[in-house]
Design a protein around this motif. Structure first.
Motif, PDB file in Angstrom:
ATOM      1  N   ARG A 107       0.832  -1.208   0.000  1.00  0.00           N
ATOM      2  CA  ARG A 107       0.000   0.000   0.000  1.00  0.00           C
ATOM      3  C   ARG A 107       0.866   1.257   0.000  1.00  0.00           C
ATOM      4  O   ARG A 107       0.583   2.221  -0.719  1.00  0.00           O
ATOM      5  N   ARG A 151      -0.957   4.598  -1.345  1.00  0.00           N
ATOM      6  CA  ARG A 151      -2.311   4.483  -0.815  1.00  0.00           C
ATOM      7  C   ARG A 151      -2.282   4.422   0.711  1.00  0.00           C
ATOM      8  O   ARG A 151      -1.305   3.972   1.308  1.00  0.00           O
ATOM      9  N   PRO A 164      -3.047   2.858   4.235  1.00  0.00           N
ATOM     10  CA  PRO A 164      -3.276   1.491   4.715  1.00  0.00           C
ATOM     11  C   PRO A 164      -4.679   1.353   5.300  1.00  0.00           C
ATOM     12  O   PRO A 164      -5.281   2.337   5.747  1.00  0.00           O
TER      13      PRO A 164
END
Length: 379
Positions: free
Chosen positions: A165, A170, A172
């Motif tokens: 991630r 991104r 988590p």
């Protein structure tokens, strides 16, 4: 310490069950008879459970996050719970992690100090495992100092960073909840994870040096959540010879092929599967790829898991019980326990044969737990 000869019970010895009396004296199992005779007809005597990895003590040390911390009294309560579940040697697994809160270095120091204070005062043998996050590089030196200061003999390496991630940029999952547990804002917690992830190239060399120093000190080492044969081989090259909770058959086979010990979670056996969707412990046991079952997060689980292995037809009773007694004792290097043999520690569990409930636990020759009708036979 007790000086007694138990008669009438079924005794689980290294070669299996027998009905011969079992005597204890001076904190050891002894040959012949000793002291007063006690009739244990209807009961089974088994080796005390050696728990290679458990963090169930957290609920005693911090019953409610941010509201109450019970240090030494909490550890006393933990020792009582361990004994009530037949555990005579407990490896208390404490994080040293960037995750903070109950996994941070500050809480770890509280746990280590509490165990140092309480361990000499209770029958159960309380020991420490430090669980070190591999990317927590800036706190390696402090962790190493804590190992030396508290005489910690077992270090296990974890990596809980969500690397995939983070590499994708991104957020988590469960970020807000984890941040709250750490005492940080979500933004601060995410920034910390990103910074640790960015230093991944520094980790192998740092681990090489740390593992070499720990090995020179005689510290036993393990890795957590191995997924591949390559990962297990990498840890083995550093002298890390225990594979805790491997997530795949491949990793467990690689450990066994390299002569490393494998520890699985007893709750996994009781539940029938891994709660995280990894390989089931029962599958590894059936393949002969498990050396020990540990409480993980639930102290009643080892005894229950051993009997579950029997119910599933995976092992007979002595083989199953070795997964929670002799097996973990061996991988921890504790040659003086895990079996009921003359000269070894008087660590034993007395169990009602009909119900399989634990009625008495003796640790180092002292009563650590005693309950029910059995108390009337001893007192």
């Amino acid at each position: 310490m007790l000086s007694l000869t138990f008669e009438g019970a079924r005794v689980m010895r290294p070669d299996g069950w027998d009905d011969a009396p079992l005597a204890i004296d001076g904190g050891r199992v002894v040959e012949g008879a000793a002291g007063r005779r006690v009739d244990l007809t209807g009961y089974d005597i088994l080796p005390g459970i050696v728990d290679a990895h458990g963090d169930g003590f957290e609920r005693h040390m911090a019953p409610r996050r941010g509201a109450l911390r019970e240090r030494e009294s909490g550890m006393v309560a933990c020792a009582a719970e361990l004994a009530a579940n037949g555990i005579t040697t407990a490896m208390l697994a404490q994080f040293w992690s960037w995750e903070g809160g109950m996994r941070g270095p500050e809480f770890a120091e509280e746990v280590f100090t509490s165990v140092s204070a309480v361990a000499p005062t209770v029958p159960v043998d309380l020991r420490l495992q430090l669980r070190l996050e591999t990317h927590f590089l800036d706190r390696f030196a402090e962790a190493e100092a804590a190992v030396a200061r508290h005489g910690i003999g077992y270090v296990v390496f974890n990596d809980h960073l969500p690397h995939a991630r983070l590499a994708e940029g991104r957020k988590p999952p469960r970020l807000i909840g984890q941040a709250l547990k750490s005492g940080r804002s979500p933004e601060t917690h995410l920034a910390l994870m990103q910074a640790l992830h960015a230093r991944a190239d520094e980790v192998p060399e740092a681990l090489d040096g740390l593992c070499a120093r720990l090995a020179a000190r005689g510290v036993r080492m393990g890795s957590h959540d191995d997924r591949t044969a390559g990962a297990r081989a990498g840890w083995r090259a550093r002298g890390v010879r225990v594979s805790e909770f491997p997530e795949t058959v491949e990793a467990a086979q690689a450990a066994r092929g390299g002569g490393d010990a494998v520890v699985m979670g007893a709750p996994n056996v009781v539940r029938g599967a891994s709660h995280a969707g990894n390989v089931a412990a029962s599958e590894l046991i059936g393949r002969g790829l498990c050396d020990a079952l540990a409480s993980d997060y639930h102290y009643p689980a080892p005894a229950r898991a051993a009997w579950r292995c029997v119910e599933l037809g995976l092992l007979d009773a002595p083989e199953a019980w070795r997964l929670v007694s002799d097996g973990p004792a061996r991988l921890l290097g504790l040659a003086d326990r895990g079996r009921l043999e003359p000269g070894l520690r008087a660590d034993l569990v007395v169990m009602d044969r009909a119900t399989r409930r634990i009625s008495m636990t003796v640790a180092g020759g002292q009563v650590a737990w005693l309950s029910g009708a059995l108390a009337g036979r001893l007192i």
